[in-house]
Design an enzyme around this catalytic site. Sequence first.
Site, PDB file in Angstrom:
ATOM      1  N   ALA A 132     -26.279  28.861 -32.535  1.00 19.98           N
ATOM      2  CA  ALA A 132     -25.490  28.061 -32.810  1.00 19.98           C
ATOM      3  C   ALA A 132     -26.669  27.552 -33.120  1.00 19.98           C
ATOM      4  O   ALA A 132     -27.959  26.691 -32.585  1.00 19.98           O
ATOM      5  CB  ALA A 132     -25.039  27.030 -31.504  1.00 19.98           C
ATOM      6  N   ALA A 134     -26.691  22.589 -34.474  1.00 24.37           N
ATOM      7  CA  ALA A 134     -26.099  21.326 -34.643  1.00 24.37           C
ATOM      8  C   ALA A 134     -27.157  20.431 -34.854  1.00 24.37           C
ATOM      9  O   ALA A 134     -28.452  20.805 -35.395  1.00 24.37           O
ATOM     10  CB  ALA A 134     -25.850  21.139 -33.394  1.00 24.37           C
ATOM     11  N   ILE A 136     -28.676  17.178 -33.686  1.00 21.97           N
ATOM     12  CA  ILE A 136     -29.593  17.268 -32.916  1.00 21.97           C
ATOM     13  C   ILE A 136     -30.662  19.233 -32.139  1.00 21.97           C
ATOM     14  O   ILE A 136     -31.715  18.356 -32.051  1.00 21.97           O
ATOM     15  CB  ILE A 136     -28.972  16.454 -32.051  1.00 21.97           C
ATOM     16  CG1 ILE A 136     -28.238  15.636 -32.053  1.00 21.97           C
ATOM     17  CG2 ILE A 136     -30.196  15.938 -30.691  1.00 21.97           C
ATOM     18  CD1 ILE A 136     -28.711  14.195 -32.898  1.00 21.97           C
ATOM     19  N   GLN A 138     -31.073  23.376 -31.636  1.00 22.57           N
ATOM     20  CA  GLN A 138     -30.059  24.702 -31.939  1.00 22.57           C
ATOM     21  C   GLN A 138     -30.869  24.963 -30.125  1.00 22.57           C
ATOM     22  O   GLN A 138     -31.089  24.833 -29.764  1.00 22.57           O
ATOM     23  CB  GLN A 138     -30.274  25.494 -32.847  1.00 22.57           C
ATOM     24  CG  GLN A 138     -31.821  25.762 -32.849  1.00 22.57           C
ATOM     25  CD  GLN A 138     -32.422  25.989 -34.097  1.00 22.57           C
ATOM     26  OE1 GLN A 138     -31.990  25.711 -35.354  1.00 22.57           O
ATOM     27  NE2 GLN A 138     -33.313  27.410 -34.243  1.00 22.57           N
ATOM     28  N   VAL A 139     -29.915  26.563 -29.984  1.00 25.98           N
ATOM     29  CA  VAL A 139     -29.559  27.522 -29.177  1.00 25.98           C
ATOM     30  C   VAL A 139     -29.876  28.984 -29.203  1.00 25.98           C
ATOM     31  O   VAL A 139     -29.484  29.086 -30.340  1.00 25.98           O
ATOM     32  CB  VAL A 139     -28.130  26.853 -28.722  1.00 25.98           C
ATOM     33  CG1 VAL A 139     -27.880  28.190 -27.382  1.00 25.98           C
ATOM     34  CG2 VAL A 139     -28.236  25.925 -28.096  1.00 25.98           C
ATOM     35  N   LYS A 153     -32.177  25.562 -25.282  1.00 26.56           N
ATOM     36  CA  LYS A 153     -31.279  24.604 -26.153  1.00 26.56           C
ATOM     37  C   LYS A 153     -33.009  24.002 -26.710  1.00 26.56           C
ATOM     38  O   LYS A 153     -33.760  23.486 -25.759  1.00 26.56           O
ATOM     39  CB  LYS A 153     -31.080  23.759 -25.876  1.00 26.56           C
ATOM     40  CG  LYS A 153     -29.842  22.287 -26.419  1.00 26.56           C
ATOM     41  CD  LYS A 153     -29.380  21.858 -26.325  1.00 26.56           C
ATOM     42  CE  LYS A 153     -28.176  20.885 -26.611  1.00 26.56           C
ATOM     43  NZ  LYS A 153     -27.167  20.610 -26.433  1.00 26.56           N
ATOM     44  N   ASP A 288     -17.347  14.833 -24.260  1.00 29.65           N
ATOM     45  CA  ASP A 288     -17.395  15.551 -24.952  1.00 29.65           C
ATOM     46  C   ASP A 288     -16.862  16.333 -24.856  1.00 29.65           C
ATOM     47  O   ASP A 288     -17.702  17.960 -25.707  1.00 29.65           O
ATOM     48  CB  ASP A 288     -18.766  15.825 -26.049  1.00 29.65           C
ATOM     49  CG  ASP A 288     -19.172  16.229 -26.958  1.00 29.65           C
ATOM     50  OD1 ASP A 288     -18.462  15.745 -27.741  1.00 29.65           O
ATOM     51  OD2 ASP A 288     -20.392  16.159 -27.256  1.00 29.65           O
TER      52      ASP A 288
END
EC number: 2.7.-.-
Length: 553
Positions: A132, A134, A136, A138-139, A153, A288
């Site tokens: 994934a 994003a 800020i 990524q994983v 992460k 969140d």
Amino acid sequence: MIGPREALRLFRINRILLRHGLDEVILATHLFRPLRWITYISPWHWFRRNLPSSYPVRVRLALEDLGPIFVKFGQILSTRRDLLPDELAVELAKLQDRVPPFDGAEARAIIEKAWDCSVDDVLDEFNPIPLASASIAQVHTGRLKNGTEIVVKVLRPGIERTIRGDLGLMYTVAHLAERYWKDGRRLRPVDVVREYEKTIYDELDLQREAANASLLRRNWIHSEMLYIPEVYWDWTRPGVMVMERIYGTPVSDVARLKAQGVSMKQLGERGVEIFFTQVFRDNFFHADMHPGNIFVEPSGRYISIDFGIVGTLTTEDQRYLAENLLAFFERDYRRVAELHVESGWVPSGTRVDEFESAIRTVSEPIFEKPLAEISFGHFLVRLFQTARRFDMEIQPQLVLLEKTLLNIEGLGRQLYPELDLWTTAKPYMERWMQEQIGVVGLLERTKRNFISVADQTPEIPLMAYRILSTYDKRLRAAEAGAFGDHGRNSGHDKAASTSQSVRALGGATVIVCGTLILLLGPGPWLPATTGVALVAGCYMVGALLFFSAGRQV
């Protein structure tokens, strides 16, 4: 002062706003209003492509074009329902991090720099293709030497510098808006940017996120309702976090969950119970909880990820919030107004009757609907909007609570449309309030408060001895003075001295007994109600004895 780089970035922002038909945002300010006539002779005004007619949609598309930091800002801004029109807040909530991943080799280099060793020394397997990506971080997936499957992460390279630059520009625009925009002072854009700055910098520290995850896991370690993946601290750094890899069905995939035999009713109600348990029992909630961060096991247990944003409440906020919600449920608007003043959420000089009337105006139309159709989250939004008219300062923790409640409620009704959040939540809050203000709660709070002075407990006999010694010296001095004056009333003074000593000794003894009862706590030998009465009685009698002894001196 705006430097060349900021000026260039500001020019690009204005160009994107114009492309999405948001020139009114620029030209509505006092600074540019005299140039409004230019729009009628400008090519972009007459030859621009067809645009969505909806203003909120155009704002969302513009933020997506501006880049990941502005997308993140829009996501956080969408939680300020007390500041934004409802349709704009709803549209901003649709913002998603659609950020292209950075190269896997670069991610590997960042990890190796953080670990100060080769990835191959730690992992048997590392997938350079991210799972994934994003704004800020990524994983990536991998496997430790012991066979444990993990996710790693990694912060985006240069992200802090990018954020710092964009934040500087946001502050510049916010100051201009506050100065030239007619609603600038009321909406306080500088404060909004400041709040965003804190949130975004917190998310840059992955060690902080890992600590949040560890605490949540500890709170729910044996739960059948919620699972938090384990953090592997040996390989977690400020820029790299390593966690257990989880497998589950995305909570938004309702069809697949139903095919697995998961009860949608139970899933919806569990989500509500998890939220209120985190808020009231743990005082530490995952703030969140949008569908992208929640998965479900075939057993119906939730799995939660991404712990960069969490919320806490003070004990006072917890109690006032629970009392507010229960008072709303009973339509006791007077009590709601009083609680807002008592809690300090609105100024102490607020007229309770006027505030009560405003709350009733907002609340009564809502309660005309069936309970299952009432939105708990939107109700809080309307309440905060009303309270702002009375100079209510919205606390960041309450904003996070409101945002999380909206997410939970929306998710719950997506899973089970008949979910009645009010009925599900009310028994939990009533039970919590009874535990807090009832006999058991009083005893528990007393025991917790006693911990801060527990190290002084062995000193109590010595303290009692010192008090008695002081009284004895003062009494001897009083006796000597009495004999020196006239040598009269010696019998009366001796009797008074003896009475005073007895009272002081009795007071010290009774207080020591009360302390011992408090330390032993309730049990089979002593019911809770009796224990509270005995402790309170001992302290009261001891204080009265000391007071009466002191007055005789």
